[in-house]
Design an enzyme around this catalytic site. Structure first.
Site, PDB file in Angstrom:
ATOM      1  N   ARG A 127      42.882   7.417 -76.052  1.00 35.94           N
ATOM      2  CA  ARG A 127      42.991   8.869 -75.807  1.00 35.94           C
ATOM      3  C   ARG A 127      42.151   9.693 -76.786  1.00 35.94           C
ATOM      4  O   ARG A 127      42.435  10.863 -77.030  1.00 35.94           O
ATOM      5  CB  ARG A 127      44.448   9.349 -75.830  1.00 35.94           C
ATOM      6  CG  ARG A 127      45.308   8.732 -74.757  1.00 35.94           C
ATOM      7  CD  ARG A 127      46.486   9.596 -74.393  1.00 35.94           C
ATOM      8  NE  ARG A 127      47.234   9.012 -73.301  1.00 35.94           N
ATOM      9  CZ  ARG A 127      48.277   8.205 -73.439  1.00 35.94           C
ATOM     10  NH1 ARG A 127      48.715   7.912 -74.645  1.00 35.94           N
ATOM     11  NH2 ARG A 127      48.891   7.705 -72.398  1.00 35.94           N
ATOM     12  N   LYS A 149      29.317  18.257 -76.044  1.00 35.90           N
ATOM     13  CA  LYS A 149      29.280  17.988 -74.602  1.00 35.90           C
ATOM     14  C   LYS A 149      28.930  16.527 -74.413  1.00 35.90           C
ATOM     15  O   LYS A 149      27.912  16.054 -74.934  1.00 35.90           O
ATOM     16  CB  LYS A 149      28.223  18.853 -73.910  1.00 35.90           C
ATOM     17  CG  LYS A 149      28.700  20.243 -73.558  1.00 35.90           C
ATOM     18  CD  LYS A 149      27.686  20.936 -72.664  1.00 35.90           C
ATOM     19  CE  LYS A 149      28.108  22.353 -72.359  1.00 35.90           C
ATOM     20  NZ  LYS A 149      27.073  23.075 -71.583  1.00 35.90           N
ATOM     21  N   GLU A 191      13.278  22.144 -75.639  1.00 37.32           N
ATOM     22  CA  GLU A 191      14.611  22.641 -76.049  1.00 37.32           C
ATOM     23  C   GLU A 191      14.517  23.463 -77.341  1.00 37.32           C
ATOM     24  O   GLU A 191      15.361  24.325 -77.589  1.00 37.32           O
ATOM     25  CB  GLU A 191      15.592  21.475 -76.223  1.00 37.32           C
ATOM     26  CG  GLU A 191      15.800  20.614 -74.980  1.00 37.32           C
ATOM     27  CD  GLU A 191      16.892  21.119 -74.022  1.00 37.32           C
ATOM     28  OE1 GLU A 191      17.339  22.266 -74.167  1.00 37.32           O
ATOM     29  OE2 GLU A 191      17.274  20.337 -73.129  1.00 37.32           O
ATOM     30  N   LYS A 233      22.278  26.703 -82.453  1.00 34.95           N
ATOM     31  CA  LYS A 233      23.268  26.069 -81.567  1.00 34.95           C
ATOM     32  C   LYS A 233      24.661  26.123 -82.185  1.00 34.95           C
ATOM     33  O   LYS A 233      25.648  26.357 -81.482  1.00 34.95           O
ATOM     34  CB  LYS A 233      22.865  24.616 -81.245  1.00 34.95           C
ATOM     35  CG  LYS A 233      23.893  23.961 -80.334  1.00 34.95           C
ATOM     36  CD  LYS A 233      23.361  23.004 -79.335  1.00 34.95           C
ATOM     37  CE  LYS A 233      24.490  22.578 -78.385  1.00 34.95           C
ATOM     38  NZ  LYS A 233      24.114  21.526 -77.460  1.00 34.95           N
ATOM     39  N   GLU A 243      32.432  26.823 -73.371  1.00 36.38           N
ATOM     40  CA  GLU A 243      31.633  27.548 -72.372  1.00 36.38           C
ATOM     41  C   GLU A 243      32.531  28.393 -71.460  1.00 36.38           C
ATOM     42  O   GLU A 243      32.445  28.320 -70.234  1.00 36.38           O
ATOM     43  CB  GLU A 243      30.806  26.547 -71.555  1.00 36.38           C
ATOM     44  CG  GLU A 243      29.557  27.180 -70.950  1.00 36.38           C
ATOM     45  CD  GLU A 243      28.561  26.156 -70.400  1.00 36.38           C
ATOM     46  OE1 GLU A 243      28.147  25.255 -71.156  1.00 36.38           O
ATOM     47  OE2 GLU A 243      28.209  26.268 -69.228  1.00 36.38           O
ATOM     48  N   ARG A 248      27.995  30.394 -74.570  1.00 37.21           N
ATOM     49  CA  ARG A 248      27.395  29.045 -74.567  1.00 37.21           C
ATOM     50  C   ARG A 248      26.544  28.818 -73.321  1.00 37.21           C
ATOM     51  O   ARG A 248      25.580  28.046 -73.347  1.00 37.21           O
ATOM     52  CB  ARG A 248      28.477  27.964 -74.707  1.00 37.21           C
ATOM     53  CG  ARG A 248      27.869  26.591 -74.833  1.00 37.21           C
ATOM     54  CD  ARG A 248      28.825  25.535 -75.346  1.00 37.21           C
ATOM     55  NE  ARG A 248      28.104  24.277 -75.465  1.00 37.21           N
ATOM     56  CZ  ARG A 248      28.556  23.212 -76.079  1.00 37.21           C
ATOM     57  NH1 ARG A 248      29.746  23.234 -76.652  1.00 37.21           N
ATOM     58  NH2 ARG A 248      27.839  22.100 -76.148  1.00 37.21           N
ATOM     59  N   ASN A 252      22.010  27.060 -71.270  1.00 39.69           N
ATOM     60  CA  ASN A 252      21.570  26.415 -70.026  1.00 39.69           C
ATOM     61  C   ASN A 252      20.299  27.048 -69.470  1.00 39.69           C
ATOM     62  O   ASN A 252      19.900  26.749 -68.340  1.00 39.69           O
ATOM     63  CB  ASN A 252      22.689  26.490 -68.976  1.00 39.69           C
ATOM     64  CG  ASN A 252      23.923  25.724 -69.421  1.00 39.69           C
ATOM     65  OD1 ASN A 252      23.810  24.692 -70.067  1.00 39.69           O
ATOM     66  ND2 ASN A 252      25.095  26.244 -69.107  1.00 39.69           N
ATOM     67  N   HIS A 255      17.933  25.251 -67.043  1.00 36.54           N
ATOM     68  CA  HIS A 255      18.566  24.014 -66.578  1.00 36.54           C
ATOM     69  C   HIS A 255      18.851  24.010 -65.077  1.00 36.54           C
ATOM     70  O   HIS A 255      18.842  22.944 -64.463  1.00 36.54           O
ATOM     71  CB  HIS A 255      19.862  23.754 -67.357  1.00 36.54           C
ATOM     72  CG  HIS A 255      19.612  23.252 -68.752  1.00 36.54           C
ATOM     73  ND1 HIS A 255      18.909  23.971 -69.695  1.00 36.54           N
ATOM     74  CD2 HIS A 255      19.958  22.087 -69.362  1.00 36.54           C
ATOM     75  CE1 HIS A 255      18.844  23.276 -70.817  1.00 36.54           C
ATOM     76  NE2 HIS A 255      19.469  22.129 -70.640  1.00 36.54           N
ATOM     77  N   HIS A 259      17.329  21.028 -63.342  1.00 35.24           N
ATOM     78  CA  HIS A 259      18.145  19.968 -62.729  1.00 35.24           C
ATOM     79  C   HIS A 259      17.736  19.740 -61.282  1.00 35.24           C
ATOM     80  O   HIS A 259      17.743  18.608 -60.794  1.00 35.24           O
ATOM     81  CB  HIS A 259      19.635  20.327 -62.799  1.00 35.24           C
ATOM     82  CG  HIS A 259      20.245  20.039 -64.134  1.00 35.24           C
ATOM     83  ND1 HIS A 259      21.570  20.291 -64.424  1.00 35.24           N
ATOM     84  CD2 HIS A 259      19.724  19.520 -65.263  1.00 35.24           C
ATOM     85  CE1 HIS A 259      21.825  19.942 -65.677  1.00 35.24           C
ATOM     86  NE2 HIS A 259      20.721  19.481 -66.214  1.00 35.24           N
ATOM     87  N   HIS A 273      14.045  14.907 -68.801  1.00 29.73           N
ATOM     88  CA  HIS A 273      14.962  16.050 -68.836  1.00 29.73           C
ATOM     89  C   HIS A 273      14.332  17.264 -69.524  1.00 29.73           C
ATOM     90  O   HIS A 273      14.354  18.379 -68.998  1.00 29.73           O
ATOM     91  CB  HIS A 273      16.260  15.642 -69.541  1.00 29.73           C
ATOM     92  CG  HIS A 273      17.206  16.781 -69.745  1.00 29.73           C
ATOM     93  ND1 HIS A 273      17.927  17.346 -68.720  1.00 29.73           N
ATOM     94  CD2 HIS A 273      17.515  17.503 -70.860  1.00 29.73           C
ATOM     95  CE1 HIS A 273      18.654  18.355 -69.184  1.00 29.73           C
ATOM     96  NE2 HIS A 273      18.429  18.470 -70.486  1.00 29.73           N
TER      97      HIS A 273
END
Ligand code: NAD
Ligand code: GLY
Length: 374
Positions: A127, A149, A191, A233, A243, A248, A252, A255, A259, A273
């Site tokens: 967990r 993330k 980035e 960041k 987010e 936050r 993106n 993105h 994507h 990427h």
């Protein structure tokens, strides 16, 4: 500026579990002294990929050995395809076989693929056990190793299954980039530029002046860019860890377009990427021009800079054999979809990114048709 052993130490102030990002040339060779206080046993589980292992496994083993730690390694195939259910199960089984307990810390040594995968595995073993990120790509050092993330890809799309799970420590060694292929360095650089475009026009100016040097391996430029990016960041993550407030979400930028391009090119070497993010930022800027939000010369300044450092800037060159509608369709699978609409990051200028909720995907498709024909 003189280079010191520890170039920067940046705190990521997330509730309940703040942690440091140490940016230091050569820190992999001194990893033992940094890792030891976080590890209770004499052995530590380490996951990496085969490319990274070739260059850095022996160096990390020596560094850990210097403080009496033994690394127990799992070495996975390199590449985006490793962020999969199959490899997630492999990492989880490896950690359980290694008797990892909740208060143990496992090490993710590698780029964003290894960091995302191992972080996700750590979020679920017993967990949730601890993990340490040792990022070895520029992309991972400036972005993915910080902020918690974690995810894998599924047949339906990228990063669709994951968790927020913060590392206990991040050790970013700019010297690790000495062995990184040039194309990967360029992809990670997109980035870096992103932070300038979000809210820091001066930093975009710094990128224009120093980006080429950074990519060529200049130590000062590299360390400065990593530290500046991580500080940006860390501020954003501390303000909106999960987010939830829109802060936050600014990370993106590029993105949603990116994507869609990655999906159309099969999440393959055809488009890395970071390359997708670079192209996506150009498209976000040009779409902002189409909407009358941003001056055309600002959008072209962004494209010119990314092109000048060797990043791909043309959709036509990707030979995707698709139309704008097809690319826009990929966007409907985006995990940011919210009650049937897709929030978009647009720009009012360089350093003025904002979240728009009124973007019509049919209009985006028409825009993309024009970009494909450009
Ligand atoms: P990557 O992890 O696939 O690494 C790129 C390539 O470089 C691989 O072939 C790897 O083996 C090799 N490599 C890594 N370090 C090396 C080194 N020092 N020397 C030689 N080779 C080396 O790719 P990436 O660009 O680091 O990460 C991309 C992934 O990161 C994507 O899956 C993306 O979704 C994810 N990502 C996550 C976040 C986040 O916040 N979690 C943010 C951005 C991107
Ligand atoms: N790279 C996007 C984020 O960390 O939120």
């Amino acid at each position: 500026m003189a280079m010191t052993a520890e170039f920067a130490r940046i705190a990521v102030d997330v509730a309940g579990a703040p942690y440091d990002v140490v940016i230091a040339p050569g820190v992999i060779d001194r990893a033992g002294e940094h890792v030891r206080p976080f590890v209770r046993k004499d052995s530590v589980a380490i996951v990496t990929d085969a490319h990274v292992a070739t260059h850095w496994q022996a160096r990390l083993d020596t560094a850990l050995g210097a403080v009496g730690l033994t690394g127990v390694w799992l070495i996975l195939p390199p590449g985006e395809a490793t962020k999969s259910w199959t490899h997630l199960a492999q990492v989880v089984d490896f950690l359980i076989a290694h008797d990892v307990e909740r208060r143990d810390r496992v090490i993710a040594l590698g780029g964003g693929v290894i960091g995302d995968l191992v972080g996700f595995a750590a979020s679920m073993v017993k967990r949730g056990c601890g993990f340490i990120q040792i990022p070895t790509t520029l992309l991972a050092q400036v972005d993915s190793s910080v902020g918690g993330k974690t995810a894998i890809n599924t047949a339906a799309g990228k990063n669709l299954v994951g968790a927020f799970h913060q590392p206990a420590l991040v050790l970013a060694d700019p010297d690790a980039l000495d062995t990184l292929p040039l194309r990967e360095t360029r992809a990670g650089y997109a980035e870096v530029v992103k932070y300038g475009l979000i809210d820091d026009p001066d930093f975009f100016g710094w990128c224009e002046a120093h980006g080429a040097k950074l990519i060529a391996g200049d130590a000062q430029a590299r360390a400065h860019a990593i530290a500046h990016s991580v500080a940006a960041k860390a501020r954003i993550v501390a303000a909106d860890e999960k987010e939830l407030t829109g802060v936050r979400a600014l990370l993106n930028l590029g993105h949603t377009f990116g994507h869609a391009l990655e999906a159309q090119t099969g999440f393959s070497d055809r488009l890395l990427h970071g390359e997708g993010v670079g192209l996506g930022m150009i498209l976000a800027a040009r779409y902002s021009v189409r909407r009358g939000l941003m001056a055309g010369q600002d959008a072209e300044r962004i494209a010119a800079h990314l092109q000048s450092v060797g990043l791909p800037v043309s959709l036509a060159a990707l030979n995707m054999a698709c139309d704008g509608r097809r690319l826009a369709d990929h966007m409907t699978h985006d995990k940011k979809m919210d009650a049937g609409t897709l929030p978009f990051l647009l720009l009012r200028g360089i350093g003025q990114t904002f979240l728009a909720h009124d973007v019509d995907l049919a209009d985006v498709a028409v825009f993309l048709d024009a970009e494909l024909a450009r």
